[in-house]
Design an enzyme around this catalytic site. Structure first.
Site, short mmCIF file in Angstrom:
data_model
loop_
_atom_site.label_atom_id
_atom_site.label_comp_id
_atom_site.label_asym_id
_atom_site.label_seq_id
_atom_site.Cartn_x
_atom_site.Cartn_y
_atom_site.Cartn_z
N SER A 296 -5.08 -1.28 -8.91
CA SER A 296 -5.39 -2.20 -7.82
C SER A 296 -5.47 -3.62 -8.38
O SER A 296 -4.51 -4.08 -9.00
CB SER A 296 -6.67 -1.77 -7.12
OG SER A 296 -6.82 -2.41 -5.87
N GLU B 244 -1.07 4.64 0.25
CA GLU B 244 -1.95 3.60 -0.24
C GLU B 244 -2.93 3.09 0.84
O GLU B 244 -4.11 2.89 0.58
CB GLU B 244 -1.13 2.41 -0.77
CG GLU B 244 -0.36 2.69 -2.05
CD GLU B 244 -1.21 2.57 -3.31
OE1 GLU B 244 -2.43 2.39 -3.19
OE2 GLU B 244 -0.64 2.68 -4.41
N HIS C 210 -5.07 5.23 -1.83
CA HIS C 210 -5.37 4.23 -2.86
C HIS C 210 -6.59 4.66 -3.65
O HIS C 210 -7.62 5.07 -3.10
CB HIS C 210 -5.64 2.88 -2.19
CG HIS C 210 -5.82 1.75 -3.14
ND1 HIS C 210 -4.77 1.23 -3.86
CD2 HIS C 210 -6.92 1.03 -3.49
CE1 HIS C 210 -5.22 0.22 -4.61
NE2 HIS C 210 -6.52 0.10 -4.41
#
Length: 519
Positions: A201, A329, A425
């Site tokens: 990230s 995600e 994610h």
């Protein structure tokens, strides 16, 4: 600190090493020597507030390295706490924000083990290396590598664009941590010439930024970029956001005004702006639609150009790269906002108009995914804009420049919380570290990790550590003809890149620095 220093580990339960700053005493945990809370730079307070990191002071005697250092100033946006929940770091306070932690299976200077340096995520706004999901013990032990994690400044302290302060202070902290690794990791059994930097990230975006930063040249040999966000700001956009945050405190966006402000108040000012950020969408554009206040700034100095431009021009041709993303995600963020299964056709259309590339992007999405529901279209365009396509484009830029890159996609659906989150994610973090029962990401795995979760985690750890040791994670390198991609699932496979429809929609997009509306 620029002098290489060696050290030895004691045979007892309290291993000791000597680094440039002095002697350290750590702990022995499940056969791994662990050293926590080691300063890699001076506390960025007082005269050093909002400045580039400076060398840490030395100490006399043997310094205990048993607890994580205090977290950099931030708010508790996700209810996860900014202090660690284990290893004596609960409630740690202080201004020694810039510390590293080391896990070594063989803290002997003669060991020359590969080194893996982790950069945590958190939207460049939150996060701390002491979160239990980042414990490096299993990764170090199973992979026979030295694992390093560290804190860096986030939010206003690390990324606000302020007059009189250097840009990208958080990135400069990361460079300082890597310089500490170069100068000191031999003492812990690591090879300073065999360093892999990896992150997810905002950590993945930081890895991408480091590939483009002249200051980071030569500090790592390999890089792993997980779920790279495509958000990099122009100086004008970043300065305008910083001005709005400073105005919440009645201050100007200058180092002179803000260097004496309470760090906690600066973090709260960012939260106040985020609470009304959608009203600024016309001025701040796409970041306002995603409540993104901070990102690396393409300032022409610390970060001369975007990572995609730099990598395409060959900036990382000599750095082995492993890049990848999860399939779903956006799913986690959709759940956070209460829209999971609730997206209306109007909301899907707005998302397409805002985030799809080019004037016909929305039309192309509908043509490429004719049977997609509003929920699916919403998640596809958000996933592609923020993580999937930036990651793919980074890999393609590396391949086009003649560098070596391996690509992966995590497609295993998370079984936790009823399986609603898919391959979302952050799911890769507990799998890569092998921490399946601690930290918030472990909620995605479920109360009791299944045999398939345990096996997949072992496979991913093996791939990551093999890449760190020799540049080969176990599947063919990516090229723009075959586009071979490792899929991580119950049954792993190597296939052509699976998100072909999205790839074609985005193939001409360049991911430039995001601009202020007036630019």
């Amino acid at each position: 600190m620029t002098t290489a220093v060696t050290g030895t580990a004691s045979a007892g339960p309290r291993p000791e090493v000597r680094v440039a700053g002095g002697a350290l005493r750590g702990s022995l945990e499940s056969g791994v020597a662990v050293f926590r809370g080691i300063p890699f730079a001076a506390p960025p307070v007082g005269a050093l507030r909002l400045a580039a990191p400076r060398p840490a002071a030395s100490w006399d005697g043997v310094r205990p390295a048993l607890s994580y250092g205090p977290p950099p100033p931030q708010t508790d946006m996700l209810g996860q706490g900014t202090g660690a929940q284990d290893s004596g770091a609960q409630g740690v306070v202080g201004d020694d924000w810039l510390t590293v932690n080391v896990w070594s299976p063989e803290a002997d200077p003669a060991a020359t083990l590969p080194v893996m340096v982790w950069i945590h995520g958190g939207a460049y706004t939150i996060g701390v290396s002491s979160q239990p999901e980042f414990d490096g013990g299993r990764l170090a032990r199973d992979g026979d590598v030295v694992v390093v994690t560290f804190n860096y400044r986030v939010g206003m302290e690390g990324f606000a664009q302020l007059a009189g302060a250097p840009s990208n202070r958080g990135l400069l902290d990361q460079v300082a941590a890597l310089e500490w690794v170069r100068d000191n990791i031999t003492a812990f059994g690591g090879d300073p010439d065999d360093v892999t930097v990896f992150g997810e990230s905002a950590g993945g975006g930081s890895v991408a930024a480091l590939l483009a930063m002249p200051r980071a040249g030569g500090l790592f040999r390999r890089a792993i970029a997980q779920s790279v966000p495509g958000t990099f700001f122009s100086p004008q956009l970043a300065a305008d956001i910083a001005a709005a945050c400073a105005a919440e405190l009645g201050l100007r966006p200058t180092s002179a005004d803000l260097a004496t402000a309470d760090p906690a108040l600066l973090a709260l000012a960012g939260d106040a702006v985020a609470a009304t950020i959608t009203t600024r969408a016309q001025r701040w554009g796409q970041p306002a639609h995603r409540s993104i206040l901070f990102a690396p700034v393409v300032d022409g100095d610390v970060l001369p150009v975007t990572p995609w431009q730099a990598v395409a021009s060959g900036s990382s041709r000599d750095v082995d790269l492993l890049a990848g993303h999860t399939r779903d995600e956006q799913r986690l963020f959709t759940a956070f906002t209460g829209l999971l299964g609730q997206v209306t056709p109007e909301q899907a259309e707005t998302a397409l108009q805002v985030f799809a590339p080019g004037p016909d992007g929305a039309h192309r999405y509908r043509g490429a995914y004719p049977d997609a529901s509003p929920d699916q279209l919403y998640e596809l365009v958000h996933s592609d804009w923020l993580f999937r396509m930036p990651t793919l484009h980074l890999a393609e830029a590396q391949a086009a420049a003649g560098g070596r890159v391996h690509l992966y996609e995590l497609t295993w659906p998370a079984p936790g919380m009823g399986g609603a989150f898919g391959a979302c994610h952050g799911l890769d973090v507990p799998l890569v570290f092998g921490n399946l029962t601690s930290g918030q990401p472990a909620l995605l795995i479920g109360d009791s990790p299944s045999a398939e979760a345990t096996a997949l985690s072992a496979r991913m750890r093996t791939a990551w550590t093999a890449f760190a040791a020799g540049g080969d994670p176990g599947w063919p390198a990516y090229d723009r003809d075959r586009r071979l991609t490792q899929l991580f699932d119950v049954s792993c496979a190597v296939t052509a890149y699976p998100e072909e429809r999205s790839r074609l929609i985005w193939q001409d997009h360049s991911f430039p620095a995001l601009l202020l509306g007036a630019e």
